[in-house]
Scaffold this motif. Structure first.
Motif, PDB file in Angstrom:
ATOM      1  N   ALA A   1      -5.856   9.045   3.096  1.00 42.95           N
ATOM      2  CA  ALA A   1      -5.832   7.570   3.140  1.00 42.95           C
ATOM      3  C   ALA A   1      -6.120   6.973   1.771  1.00 42.95           C
ATOM      4  O   ALA A   1      -5.536   5.682   1.692  1.00 42.95           O
ATOM      5  CB  ALA A   1      -7.328   7.121   3.840  1.00 42.95           C
TER       6      ALA A   1
ATOM      7  N   GLY B   1      -4.405   8.416  -0.858  1.00 45.21           N
ATOM      8  CA  GLY B   1      -3.269   8.670  -1.409  1.00 45.21           C
ATOM      9  C   GLY B   1      -3.498   9.855  -2.293  1.00 45.21           C
ATOM     10  O   GLY B   1      -2.661  10.027  -3.220  1.00 45.21           O
TER      11      GLY B   1
ATOM     12  N   ARG C   1       3.284   9.086   7.764  1.00 44.17           N
ATOM     13  CA  ARG C   1       2.394   7.974   7.388  1.00 44.17           C
ATOM     14  C   ARG C   1       0.754   8.178   8.019  1.00 44.17           C
ATOM     15  O   ARG C   1       0.655   7.232   8.169  1.00 44.17           O
ATOM     16  CB  ARG C   1       2.794   6.736   7.214  1.00 44.17           C
ATOM     17  CG  ARG C   1       4.302   6.685   6.207  1.00 44.17           C
ATOM     18  CD  ARG C   1       4.877   5.406   6.355  1.00 44.17           C
ATOM     19  NE  ARG C   1       4.232   4.245   5.923  1.00 44.17           N
ATOM     20  CZ  ARG C   1       3.830   4.074   4.691  1.00 44.17           C
ATOM     21  NH1 ARG C   1       4.445   4.838   3.666  1.00 44.17           N
ATOM     22  NH2 ARG C   1       3.160   3.172   4.146  1.00 44.17           N
TER      23      ARG C   1
ATOM     24  N   TYR D   1      -2.884   8.506   8.703  1.00 45.05           N
ATOM     25  CA  TYR D   1      -4.350   8.334   8.247  1.00 45.05           C
ATOM     26  C   TYR D   1      -4.237   7.320   7.170  1.00 45.05           C
ATOM     27  O   TYR D   1      -5.434   7.160   6.407  1.00 45.05           O
ATOM     28  CB  TYR D   1      -4.829   9.742   7.497  1.00 45.05           C
ATOM     29  CG  TYR D   1      -4.715  10.852   8.374  1.00 45.05           C
ATOM     30  CD1 TYR D   1      -5.214  10.967   9.649  1.00 45.05           C
ATOM     31  CD2 TYR D   1      -4.000  11.997   7.971  1.00 45.05           C
ATOM     32  CE1 TYR D   1      -5.099  11.987  10.603  1.00 45.05           C
ATOM     33  CE2 TYR D   1      -3.979  13.250   8.648  1.00 45.05           C
ATOM     34  CZ  TYR D   1      -4.525  13.137   9.918  1.00 45.05           C
ATOM     35  OH  TYR D   1      -4.463  14.189  10.907  1.00 45.05           O
ATOM     36  N   LEU D   2      -3.047   6.713   7.048  1.00 42.98           N
ATOM     37  CA  LEU D   2      -3.020   5.510   6.200  1.00 42.98           C
ATOM     38  C   LEU D   2      -4.013   4.264   6.432  1.00 42.98           C
ATOM     39  O   LEU D   2      -3.728   4.100   7.728  1.00 42.98           O
ATOM     40  CB  LEU D   2      -1.810   5.049   5.572  1.00 42.98           C
ATOM     41  CG  LEU D   2      -0.914   5.980   5.107  1.00 42.98           C
ATOM     42  CD1 LEU D   2       0.432   5.479   4.859  1.00 42.98           C
ATOM     43  CD2 LEU D   2      -1.523   6.490   3.618  1.00 42.98           C
ATOM     44  N   ARG D   3      -4.678   3.602   5.645  1.00 45.99           N
ATOM     45  CA  ARG D   3      -5.455   2.622   6.168  1.00 45.99           C
ATOM     46  C   ARG D   3      -4.522   1.393   6.667  1.00 45.99           C
ATOM     47  O   ARG D   3      -3.559   1.089   6.144  1.00 45.99           O
ATOM     48  CB  ARG D   3      -6.438   2.268   5.047  1.00 45.99           C
ATOM     49  CG  ARG D   3      -7.538   2.948   4.680  1.00 45.99           C
ATOM     50  CD  ARG D   3      -8.547   2.440   3.932  1.00 45.99           C
ATOM     51  NE  ARG D   3      -8.746   3.090   2.819  1.00 45.99           N
ATOM     52  CZ  ARG D   3      -9.506   4.136   2.742  1.00 45.99           C
ATOM     53  NH1 ARG D   3     -10.633   4.658   3.661  1.00 45.99           N
ATOM     54  NH2 ARG D   3      -9.847   4.837   1.520  1.00 45.99           N
TER      55      ARG D   3
END
Ligand code: NAP
Length: 187
Positions: A162, A164, A183, A185-187
């Motif tokens: 999240a 990076g 992509r 777990y990216l917020r």
């Protein structure tokens, strides 16, 4: 070996290899959970978790992945997992249920827990320096195995993704690539 595997990491893989050696197991079957009915955080799709588990284990001939929990409708209960696996592998197969010791600490509240201990020997994997919650069960019900590599956690992997940050050496390279490409777990 049951777990959410969101994502699977090197701690899980080292734990599986170490338990297999210590308990003289022929094979470790990784079983990603189905519906995460008790989870407070959002969990990746069953297919993403299954595919990551497959990518992480495919090179080891003694590791396999099962979809029993993913394909069974409704909430995931360990008693159903073990019943399905026993039916699949046959009555002569001696099952061991490996999972996190934290998860096993609540065993006495699990559905049909008395049947669970009839179906399998229970092995709880612990992190170094981690105090175990007393499950209130007879002392020999659960065998504990401390695994140094379990200092890695799925929560920390998700947090790093999240933010990076790299997952290099925490998860197998194909799993890191899968997380980046999709992509996750990216917020
Ligand atoms: P969880 O709450 O996500 O994880 C609890 C702790 O155990 C975490 O620290 C986790 O670390 C660790 N852990 C989980 N799986 C592990 C594994 N295979 N090896 C080593 N450590 C592991 O637990 P969960 O994934 O939901 O459940 C674990 C298993 O218990 C599943 O098979 C599930 O079906 C079963 N379970 C059954 C019942 C029931 O029958 N009522 C109730 C609860 C759990 P990481 O986050 O780093 O993995």
């Amino acid at each position: 070996m049951g777990g959410t595997f969101d994502p699977i990491h090197h701690g899980h893989l080292v734990a599986a290899a170490q338990v297999a050696q210590e308990c003289r197991l022929d094979e470790v079957v990784f079983v990603p959970t189905g519906r995460p009915w008790q989870k407070t955080h959002a969990v990746s799709s069953a297919d993403d978790r299954f595919l990551m588990t497959l990518l992480a284990t495919v090179s080891n001939p003694r590791f396999d992945v099962s979809r029993v929990d993913i394909d069974r409708p409704g909430p995931t209960y360990a008693v159903d997992t073990l019943t399905d696996l026993q039916a699949h592998y046959g009555p002569e197969c001696e099952l061991h249920f490996i999972t996190g010791a934290d998860a096993l600490a609540s065993l006495s509240s699990w559905k049909d827990h008395r049947r669970i201990v009839e179906l399998a020997r229970l092995i709880g994997v612990t992190r170094p320096g981690h105090d175990l919650v007393d499950p209130g069960l007879p002392g020999d019900t659960i065998t504990l195995v401390e695994v140094t590599a379990m200092a890695i956690s799925s929560t920390e992997c998700r947090r790093r993704a999240a933010d990076g940050l790299t997952l290099d050496y925490l998860v197998p390279a194909p799993v890191a690539a899968y997380i980046a490409k999709n992509r996750l777990y990216l917020r």
